[in-house]
Motif scaffolding. Structure first.
Motif, mmCIF file in Angstrom:
data_model
loop_
_atom_site.group_PDB
_atom_site.id
_atom_site.type_symbol
_atom_site.label_atom_id
_atom_site.label_comp_id
_atom_site.label_asym_id
_atom_site.label_seq_id
_atom_site.Cartn_x
_atom_site.Cartn_y
_atom_site.Cartn_z
ATOM 1 N N THR A 1 16.952 -18.071 9.886
ATOM 2 C CA THR A 1 18.010 -17.342 10.592
ATOM 3 C C THR A 1 18.746 -16.423 9.632
ATOM 4 O O THR A 1 19.025 -15.272 9.954
ATOM 5 N N SER A 2 19.050 -16.912 8.445
ATOM 6 C CA SER A 2 19.739 -16.097 7.455
ATOM 7 C C SER A 2 18.887 -14.903 7.038
ATOM 8 O O SER A 2 19.388 -13.801 6.904
ATOM 9 N N ALA A 3 17.604 -15.127 6.845
ATOM 10 C CA ALA A 3 16.701 -14.044 6.442
ATOM 11 C C ALA A 3 16.584 -13.005 7.551
ATOM 12 O O ALA A 3 16.610 -11.800 7.292
ATOM 13 N N ALA A 4 16.479 -13.467 8.802
ATOM 14 C CA ALA A 4 16.375 -12.535 9.929
ATOM 15 C C ALA A 4 17.665 -11.738 10.070
ATOM 16 O O ALA A 4 17.640 -10.528 10.323
ATOM 17 N N GLY A 5 18.797 -12.394 9.899
ATOM 18 C CA GLY A 5 20.080 -11.705 9.966
ATOM 19 C C GLY A 5 20.225 -10.679 8.858
ATOM 20 O O GLY A 5 20.733 -9.571 9.082
ATOM 21 N N PHE A 6 19.774 -11.051 7.676
ATOM 22 C CA PHE A 6 19.819 -10.118 6.548
ATOM 23 C C PHE A 6 18.931 -8.906 6.816
ATOM 24 O O PHE A 6 19.328 -7.764 6.569
ATOM 25 N N GLN A 7 17.724 -9.146 7.359
ATOM 26 C CA GLN A 7 16.802 -8.045 7.671
ATOM 27 C C GLN A 7 17.408 -7.126 8.726
ATOM 28 O O GLN A 7 17.306 -5.911 8.632
ATOM 29 N N TYR A 8 18.029 -7.708 9.749
ATOM 30 C CA TYR A 8 18.656 -6.909 10.798
ATOM 31 C C TYR A 8 19.796 -6.072 10.226
ATOM 32 O O TYR A 8 19.901 -4.881 10.505
ATOM 33 N N ALA A 9 20.633 -6.688 9.413
ATOM 34 C CA ALA A 9 21.750 -5.966 8.814
ATOM 35 C C ALA A 9 21.248 -4.847 7.905
ATOM 36 O O ALA A 9 21.792 -3.745 7.898
ATOM 37 N N ARG A 10 20.193 -5.122 7.176
ATOM 38 C CA ARG A 10 19.626 -4.107 6.291
ATOM 39 C C ARG A 10 19.056 -2.944 7.101
ATOM 40 O O ARG A 10 19.240 -1.785 6.745
ATOM 41 N N ALA A 11 18.399 -3.234 8.216
ATOM 42 C CA ALA A 11 17.865 -2.174 9.077
ATOM 43 C C ALA A 11 18.998 -1.324 9.661
ATOM 44 O O ALA A 11 18.896 -0.097 9.734
ATOM 45 N N ARG B 1 7.460 8.296 5.489
ATOM 46 C CA ARG B 1 7.504 6.961 4.883
ATOM 47 C C ARG B 1 8.381 6.950 3.633
ATOM 48 O O ARG B 1 9.082 5.971 3.373
ATOM 49 N N ALA B 2 8.357 8.027 2.869
ATOM 50 C CA ALA B 2 9.202 8.109 1.674
ATOM 51 C C ALA B 2 10.681 8.123 2.068
ATOM 52 O O ALA B 2 11.508 7.463 1.426
ATOM 53 N N ASP B 3 11.015 8.862 3.133
ATOM 54 C CA ASP B 3 12.404 8.880 3.608
ATOM 55 C C ASP B 3 12.840 7.496 4.084
ATOM 56 O O ASP B 3 13.937 7.038 3.759
ATOM 57 N N VAL B 4 11.981 6.826 4.857
ATOM 58 C CA VAL B 4 12.308 5.493 5.354
ATOM 59 C C VAL B 4 12.483 4.527 4.189
ATOM 60 O O VAL B 4 13.443 3.748 4.160
ATOM 61 N N ALA B 5 11.607 4.601 3.217
ATOM 62 C CA ALA B 5 11.703 3.706 2.054
ATOM 63 C C ALA B 5 12.993 3.959 1.277
ATOM 64 O O ALA B 5 13.645 3.013 0.828
ATOM 65 N N ARG B 6 13.370 5.226 1.142
ATOM 66 C CA ARG B 6 14.610 5.552 0.424
ATOM 67 C C ARG B 6 15.820 4.965 1.138
ATOM 68 O O ARG B 6 16.675 4.333 0.519
ATOM 69 N N HIS B 7 15.899 5.142 2.468
ATOM 70 C CA HIS B 7 17.026 4.591 3.228
ATOM 71 C C HIS B 7 17.008 3.070 3.214
ATOM 72 O O HIS B 7 18.053 2.431 3.112
ATOM 73 N N TRP B 8 15.829 2.490 3.293
ATOM 74 C CA TRP B 8 15.699 1.029 3.265
ATOM 75 C C TRP B 8 16.194 0.491 1.921
ATOM 76 O O TRP B 8 16.908 -0.508 1.868
ATOM 77 N N ASN B 9 15.829 1.156 0.830
ATOM 78 C CA ASN B 9 16.259 0.703 -0.496
ATOM 79 C C ASN B 9 17.766 0.858 -0.674
ATOM 80 O O ASN B 9 18.408 -0.001 -1.276
ATOM 81 N N GLN B 10 18.333 1.946 -0.158
ATOM 82 C CA GLN B 10 19.785 2.117 -0.227
ATOM 83 C C GLN B 10 20.479 0.989 0.537
ATOM 84 O O GLN B 10 21.467 0.426 0.062
ATOM 85 N N ALA B 11 19.981 0.680 1.726
ATOM 86 C CA ALA B 11 20.563 -0.397 2.525
ATOM 87 C C ALA B 11 20.407 -1.733 1.818
ATOM 88 O O ALA B 11 21.329 -2.557 1.822
ATOM 89 N N ASN B 12 19.257 -1.959 1.205
ATOM 90 C CA ASN B 12 19.031 -3.203 0.474
ATOM 91 C C ASN B 12 20.014 -3.337 -0.680
ATOM 92 O O ASN B 12 20.580 -4.408 -0.901
ATOM 93 N N ASP B 13 20.227 -2.251 -1.414
ATOM 94 C CA ASP B 13 21.190 -2.284 -2.526
ATOM 95 C C ASP B 13 22.589 -2.610 -2.023
ATOM 96 O O ASP B 13 23.314 -3.400 -2.630
ATOM 97 N N LEU B 14 22.966 -2.000 -0.884
ATOM 98 C CA LEU B 14 24.288 -2.261 -0.319
ATOM 99 C C LEU B 14 24.409 -3.712 0.130
ATOM 100 O O LEU B 14 25.408 -4.383 -0.178
ATOM 101 N N MET B 15 23.410 -4.214 0.837
ATOM 102 C CA MET B 15 23.453 -5.591 1.321
ATOM 103 C C MET B 15 23.474 -6.580 0.163
ATOM 104 O O MET B 15 24.167 -7.586 0.217
ATOM 105 N N THR B 16 22.735 -6.305 -0.894
ATOM 106 C CA THR B 16 22.730 -7.175 -2.066
ATOM 107 C C THR B 16 24.102 -7.183 -2.723
ATOM 108 O O THR B 16 24.624 -8.237 -3.095
#
Length: 141
Positions: free
Chosen positions: A24-34, A113-128
């Motif tokens: 549940t925590s992992a799914a919530g984290f993935q949703y928040a990151r998306a 795909r490069a744009d999506v990866a860039r936004h995904w990484n930015q979101a991951n950095d923020l969530m972390t």
């Protein structure tokens, strides 16, 4: 979140926070990151729209391109039948009749795909960064 929101009014009847499973925590984290990645992408789009104001069109096709962006952005407006939207669309049709259509181009998959990866990484950095903060920091005093 329904158990311990961090807002006293909403959690007044809760005696102790429940533990969530790792899945549940992992799914919530993935949703928040998306969600955060979507915010980063929309922010980039809005920056491009804001920058368009300062660009000078050097041809009728440039004006058509600007109007295409404006008319395309009107999807968020409550009533597109109100002034000036039908009038702008009419001007755009008239200009296209004179200049021809722009012809739509789509970015290649690698660029997308490069744009999506860039936004995904930015979101991951923020969530972390947010998960590393002290959880008691935002608790009301």
């Amino acid at each position: 979140m329904m158990v311990d929101t961090g807002i006293q009014v909403l959690t007044a009847g809760v005696s102790a926070p429940r533990r969530r499973s790792a899945a549940t925590s992992a799914a919530g984290f993935q949703y928040a990151r998306a969600c955060e990645a979507e915010v980063f992408a929309m922010t980039e789009v809005l920056k491009l729209q804001d920058a368009m104001i300062d660009l000078r069109s050097s041809s009728l096709l440039g004006i058509v391109a600007k109007l295409e962006m404006i008319v395309g952005a009107d999807r968020d407006i409550d009533d597109v039948t109100d002034f000036p939207w039908p009038h702008i669309a009419s001007v755009l049709r008239d200009l296209k009749a004179i200049t021809g259509d722009l012809g739509y181009s789509r970015p290649d998959r690698a660029s997308t795909r490069a744009d999506v990866a860039r936004h995904w990484n930015q979101a991951n950095d923020l969530m972390t960064a947010l998960s590393a903060e002290d959880p008691r920091r935002n608790v009301p005093v």
